[in-house]
Design a protein around this motif. Structure first.
Motif, PDB file in Angstrom:
ATOM      1  N   ALA A 172       0.686  -1.197  -0.078  1.00 25.85           N
ATOM      2  CA  ALA A 172      -0.050   0.145   0.138  1.00 25.85           C
ATOM      3  C   ALA A 172       0.760   1.161   0.113  1.00 25.85           C
ATOM      4  O   ALA A 172       0.576   2.077  -0.750  1.00 25.85           O
ATOM      5  N   ASP A 173       2.023   1.307   0.725  1.00 23.99           N
ATOM      6  CA  ASP A 173       2.755   2.380   0.743  1.00 23.99           C
ATOM      7  C   ASP A 173       3.807   2.549  -0.385  1.00 23.99           C
ATOM      8  O   ASP A 173       3.893   3.318  -1.425  1.00 23.99           O
ATOM      9  N   VAL A 174       4.550   1.327  -0.858  1.00 25.37           N
ATOM     10  CA  VAL A 174       5.405   1.673  -1.894  1.00 25.37           C
ATOM     11  C   VAL A 174       5.006   1.383  -3.276  1.00 25.37           C
ATOM     12  O   VAL A 174       5.666   2.027  -4.318  1.00 25.37           O
ATOM     13  N   ASP A 175       3.819   0.968  -3.417  1.00 24.24           N
ATOM     14  CA  ASP A 175       3.068   1.180  -4.752  1.00 24.24           C
ATOM     15  C   ASP A 175       2.383   2.413  -4.915  1.00 24.24           C
ATOM     16  O   ASP A 175       1.649   2.568  -6.013  1.00 24.24           O
ATOM     17  N   GLY A 176       2.243   3.025  -3.874  1.00 28.74           N
ATOM     18  CA  GLY A 176       1.508   4.645  -3.886  1.00 28.74           C
ATOM     19  C   GLY A 176      -0.014   4.565  -3.781  1.00 28.74           C
ATOM     20  O   GLY A 176      -0.557   5.609  -3.834  1.00 28.74           O
ATOM     21  N   TYR A 177      -0.413   3.452  -3.273  1.00 31.33           N
ATOM     22  CA  TYR A 177      -2.015   3.350  -2.922  1.00 31.33           C
ATOM     23  C   TYR A 177      -2.350   4.276  -1.793  1.00 31.33           C
ATOM     24  O   TYR A 177      -3.429   5.046  -1.725  1.00 31.33           O
ATOM     25  N   ASP A 178      -1.599   4.244  -0.747  1.00 35.54           N
ATOM     26  CA  ASP A 178      -1.583   4.879   0.395  1.00 35.54           C
ATOM     27  C   ASP A 178      -1.659   6.358   0.001  1.00 35.54           C
ATOM     28  O   ASP A 178      -2.691   7.159   0.311  1.00 35.54           O
ATOM     29  N   ALA A 179      -0.617   6.888  -0.589  1.00 31.96           N
ATOM     30  CA  ALA A 179      -0.648   8.449  -0.955  1.00 31.96           C
ATOM     31  C   ALA A 179      -2.008   8.621  -2.107  1.00 31.96           C
ATOM     32  O   ALA A 179      -2.350   9.796  -1.989  1.00 31.96           O
ATOM     33  N   ALA A 180      -2.219   7.960  -2.923  1.00 35.10           N
ATOM     34  CA  ALA A 180      -3.381   8.157  -3.855  1.00 35.10           C
ATOM     35  C   ALA A 180      -4.530   8.372  -3.094  1.00 35.10           C
ATOM     36  O   ALA A 180      -5.399   9.214  -3.407  1.00 35.10           O
ATOM     37  N   SER A 181      -4.884   7.664  -2.159  1.00 31.87           N
ATOM     38  CA  SER A 181      -6.193   7.784  -1.434  1.00 31.87           C
ATOM     39  C   SER A 181      -6.182   9.254  -0.622  1.00 31.87           C
ATOM     40  O   SER A 181      -6.976   9.823  -0.639  1.00 31.87           O
ATOM     41  N   LYS A 182      -4.951   9.376  -0.047  1.00 31.55           N
ATOM     42  CA  LYS A 182      -4.800  10.799   0.596  1.00 31.55           C
ATOM     43  C   LYS A 182      -4.997  12.090  -0.358  1.00 31.55           C
ATOM     44  O   LYS A 182      -5.483  13.181  -0.381  1.00 31.55           O
ATOM     45  N   ALA A 183      -4.710  11.670  -1.552  1.00 34.32           N
ATOM     46  CA  ALA A 183      -4.711  12.744  -2.881  1.00 34.32           C
ATOM     47  C   ALA A 183      -5.978  13.012  -3.198  1.00 34.32           C
ATOM     48  O   ALA A 183      -6.382  14.122  -3.537  1.00 34.32           O
ATOM     49  N   ALA A 184      -6.846  11.794  -3.405  1.00 29.58           N
ATOM     50  CA  ALA A 184      -8.261  11.900  -3.822  1.00 29.58           C
ATOM     51  C   ALA A 184      -8.919  12.822  -2.395  1.00 29.58           C
ATOM     52  O   ALA A 184      -9.802  13.868  -3.008  1.00 29.58           O
ATOM     53  N   ILE A 185      -8.572  12.685  -1.311  1.00 25.70           N
ATOM     54  CA  ILE A 185      -9.200  13.309  -0.231  1.00 25.70           C
ATOM     55  C   ILE A 185      -8.995  14.994  -0.532  1.00 25.70           C
ATOM     56  O   ILE A 185      -9.716  15.776  -0.174  1.00 25.70           O
ATOM     57  N   LEU A 186      -7.469  15.270  -0.682  1.00 24.57           N
ATOM     58  CA  LEU A 186      -7.088  16.802  -0.682  1.00 24.57           C
ATOM     59  C   LEU A 186      -7.749  17.216  -1.843  1.00 24.57           C
ATOM     60  O   LEU A 186      -8.100  18.248  -1.912  1.00 24.57           O
ATOM     61  N   ALA A 187      -7.874  16.609  -2.928  1.00 24.50           N
ATOM     62  CA  ALA A 187      -8.392  17.149  -4.208  1.00 24.50           C
ATOM     63  C   ALA A 187      -9.432  17.452  -3.947  1.00 24.50           C
ATOM     64  O   ALA A 187     -10.398  18.597  -4.641  1.00 24.50           O
ATOM     65  N   SER A 188     -10.387  16.629  -3.368  1.00 25.08           N
ATOM     66  CA  SER A 188     -11.971  16.726  -3.156  1.00 25.08           C
ATOM     67  C   SER A 188     -12.111  17.989  -2.243  1.00 25.08           C
ATOM     68  O   SER A 188     -13.014  18.841  -2.663  1.00 25.08           O
ATOM     69  N   LEU A 189     -11.387  18.209  -1.394  1.00 30.80           N
ATOM     70  CA  LEU A 189     -11.684  19.242  -0.282  1.00 30.80           C
ATOM     71  C   LEU A 189     -11.145  20.718  -1.013  1.00 30.80           C
ATOM     72  O   LEU A 189     -11.567  21.597  -1.057  1.00 30.80           O
ATOM     73  N   ALA A 190      -9.929  20.543  -1.605  1.00 31.28           N
ATOM     74  CA  ALA A 190      -9.160  21.957  -2.189  1.00 31.28           C
ATOM     75  C   ALA A 190     -10.065  22.392  -3.426  1.00 31.28           C
ATOM     76  O   ALA A 190     -10.176  23.645  -3.421  1.00 31.28           O
ATOM     77  N   PHE A 191     -10.801  21.492  -4.255  1.00 31.57           N
ATOM     78  CA  PHE A 191     -11.333  21.994  -5.384  1.00 31.57           C
ATOM     79  C   PHE A 191     -12.695  21.618  -5.565  1.00 31.57           C
ATOM     80  O   PHE A 191     -13.501  21.865  -6.516  1.00 31.57           O
ATOM     81  N   HIS A 192     -13.575  21.655  -4.470  1.00 33.22           N
ATOM     82  CA  HIS A 192     -14.864  21.483  -4.379  1.00 33.22           C
ATOM     83  C   HIS A 192     -15.586  20.490  -5.265  1.00 33.22           C
ATOM     84  O   HIS A 192     -16.254  21.019  -6.150  1.00 33.22           O
ATOM     85  N   THR A 193     -14.617  19.339  -5.486  1.00 35.93           N
ATOM     86  CA  THR A 193     -15.309  18.391  -6.675  1.00 35.93           C
ATOM     87  C   THR A 193     -14.927  16.947  -5.919  1.00 35.93           C
ATOM     88  O   THR A 193     -13.908  16.768  -5.210  1.00 35.93           O
ATOM     89  N   ARG A 194     -15.706  16.025  -6.237  1.00 31.24           N
ATOM     90  CA  ARG A 194     -15.601  14.766  -5.830  1.00 31.24           C
ATOM     91  C   ARG A 194     -14.532  14.084  -6.629  1.00 31.24           C
ATOM     92  O   ARG A 194     -14.720  13.852  -7.832  1.00 31.24           O
ATOM     93  N   VAL A 195     -13.609  13.643  -5.954  1.00 29.95           N
ATOM     94  CA  VAL A 195     -12.487  12.935  -6.394  1.00 29.95           C
ATOM     95  C   VAL A 195     -12.264  11.484  -5.868  1.00 29.95           C
ATOM     96  O   VAL A 195     -12.253  11.773  -4.485  1.00 29.95           O
ATOM     97  N   THR A 196     -12.145  10.487  -6.547  1.00 30.36           N
ATOM     98  CA  THR A 196     -11.785   9.330  -5.661  1.00 30.36           C
ATOM     99  C   THR A 196     -10.682   8.840  -6.167  1.00 30.36           C
ATOM    100  O   THR A 196      -9.966   9.163  -6.860  1.00 30.36           O
ATOM    101  N   ALA A 197     -10.217   7.563  -5.288  1.00 27.31           N
ATOM    102  CA  ALA A 197      -8.919   7.170  -5.466  1.00 27.31           C
ATOM    103  C   ALA A 197      -8.813   6.453  -6.882  1.00 27.31           C
ATOM    104  O   ALA A 197      -7.852   6.406  -7.587  1.00 27.31           O
ATOM    105  N   ALA A 198      -9.840   6.012  -7.589  1.00 26.19           N
ATOM    106  CA  ALA A 198      -9.877   5.637  -8.996  1.00 26.19           C
ATOM    107  C   ALA A 198      -9.486   6.719  -9.928  1.00 26.19           C
ATOM    108  O   ALA A 198      -9.079   6.422 -11.046  1.00 26.19           O
TER     109      ALA A 198
END
Length: 454
Positions: free
Chosen positions: A199-225
């Motif tokens: 989850a860490d070395v393949d980037g999935y953990d960071a991707a989940s966090k990126a989805a949450i950050l993008a959703s909040l920052a840009f008022h847009t629903r962004v999922t891990a997918a």
């Protein structure tokens, strides 16, 4: 929830009691007086759901249960804290809590990135609060500033290091010259990496966090997918050395950007990958298991958030901050911030995202090779910024007979164009192999260090 009388305690159910949950229990006990003063009422832990009670002799027997669903459904529970992780049974339990009007505090980044919309809708329908500061960057106060402090501004980019395990590994490789496997082994021995670090070395953990950050920052629903994700398994000691030679370092970055599409159109990009960044950028000096995130906004300018991004006590600190906020709202009859998705910006595919690239090739040492390589870049509209030739081999030593190592640094180009270029390079007779491709991110800072020639 039950009707509240004056001075009635805020009753809390805890789901999970691992490293983080254990710290939450400790802090609720040790800071009970201060928490009551801050909330305006006592905060009482009424139950802890665990799978194996015998592993938790430190918990009072009357608090422990293996029946999480019954605990969540108790009418005297006001707030449910979830630190069990994963998608199920967490999703079902939290939806039931929210539908019953109970406030939820969660650290579950995977669930929020996959199905945060369902949780937000359930909270809106019942009037309950949903808090999740601990889901990204541990103790670092990052989500609340995005959700509240900067809500009057226009955020254009959120970028940084949000996974401590990979940052420790890359920092170790840079400081010692070790390869990826040795650095991972050290991280595992010291407890920074899990037995299964995927989850860490393949980037999935960071991707989940990126989805949450993008959703909040840009008022847009962004999922891990929606997040393009690459890990660090293929980063070599030679890549680290190449970056150092360009006065850069390599970090696994989560980058969320608001992009202009021409005219009045905008889109969102959310991506995770290892990239070279100049050593002059503050993120380059973030070493070990620490996290750091840059936020850029039109009026506020650049803001940097730095600190411990994981661990029991830091994450528990963020959970308790959310608990205090939710409990205050219960006591005074207020409501926390709701989900904001009014912008509904499209998510731009990675192929249309532009950045710079560092491409390493092993090529035949003969006349005309550079021209053939340059032609392949030109045919796919990728402009070359700099070229450097080495004696051959990934470590700058002699490679296979008659081969040299060629490094090409490009100007900004779409990811799809670079991918087509790499495919074309692999078909050239003169190219023995494309040894590595790394993105180069300036993150708003000077990249003059990359202007090398050979």
């Amino acid at each position: 929830m039950t009707d509240r009388g004056p001075g009635a305690p805020v009753r809390v159910a805890l789901l999970g009691c691992g490293t983080v949950g254990g710290e939450i229990v400790r802090l609720l006990s040790e800071q009970a007086g201060d928490l009551a003063a801050r909330v305006g009422a006592p905060v009482e832990l009424v139950g802890v759901a665990v799978r194996r009670p015998h592993r938790h002799p430190e918990l009072p027997e009357g608090l422990v249960t293996t029946d999480a669903a019954t605990l969540v459904g108790r009418p005297d529970v006001d707030v449910v804290i979830e630190v069990i992780g994963g998608i199920e049974p967490a999703r079902t339990l939290l939806l039931e809590a929210l539908k019953a009007g109970k406030s939820v505090v969660t650290a579950n980044k995977a669930l929020l990135a996959e199905d945060g919309a369902a949780l937000a809708e359930a909270a809106d329908a019942s009037g309950a609060d949903l808090y999740y500061e601990a889901s990204v960057a541990g103790a670092i106060p990052l989500l609340r500033p995005l959700r509240e402090s900067l809500v009057g501004d226009r955020i254009t980019r959120v970028a940084g290091i949000v996974n401590g395990t990979t940052n420790f590994i890359l920092s170790s490789m840079a400081s010692s010259g070790a390869g990826y496997a040795d650095a991972l082994e050290e991280a595992t021995r010291l407890g920074y990496a899990e037995a299964d670090p995927s989850a860490d070395v393949d980037g999935y953990d960071a991707a989940s966090k990126a989805a949450i950050l993008a959703s909040l920052a840009f008022h847009t629903r962004v999922t891990a997918a929606d997040v393009h994700c690459e890990g660090i398994r293929n980063v070599s000691a030679a890549d680290i050395a190449a970056a150092d030679g360009l006065d850069c370092t390599i970090k696994l970055l989560a980058i969320c950007e608001r992009l202009e599409d021409g005219g009045d159109g905008e889109s969102v990009s959310a991506r995770v990958y290892p990239a070279m960044i100049p050593k002059t950028h503050p993120l380059a000096s973030v070493d070990g298991a620490f996290n750091a995130v840059f936020v850029e906004a039109d009026a506020a300018g650049q803001l940097m958030f730095y600190g411990q991004g994981a661990g029991g006590a830091p994450t528990a600190s963020a959970v308790l901050g959310d608990l205090v906020a939710a409990a205050r709202n219960i006591v005074v009859g207020g409501r926390g911030p709701r989900e904001s998705t009014y912008a509904r910006l499209p998510v731009r595919a990675i192929g249309a995202v532009c950045t710079r690239y560092h491409v390493s090739l092993e090529v035949a040492d003969r006349a005309g090779v550079l021209a053939a390589v340059a032609s392949a870049f030109a045919e796919h509209d990728v402009s070359i910024a700099a070229v450097r030739q080495y004696g051959g081999g990934r470590n700058g030593k002699a490679g296979r007979s008659g081969a040299v190592r060629l490094v090409v640094v490009t100007h900004a180009a779409p990811d799809a164009a670079l991918a087509s270029t790499v495919e074309a390079l692999g078909d050239l007779d003169a190219v023995r192999g494309v040894e590595g491709v790394l993105r180069v991110e300036d993150l708003g800072r000077s990249v003059s260090a990359l202007g090398v020639t050979g």
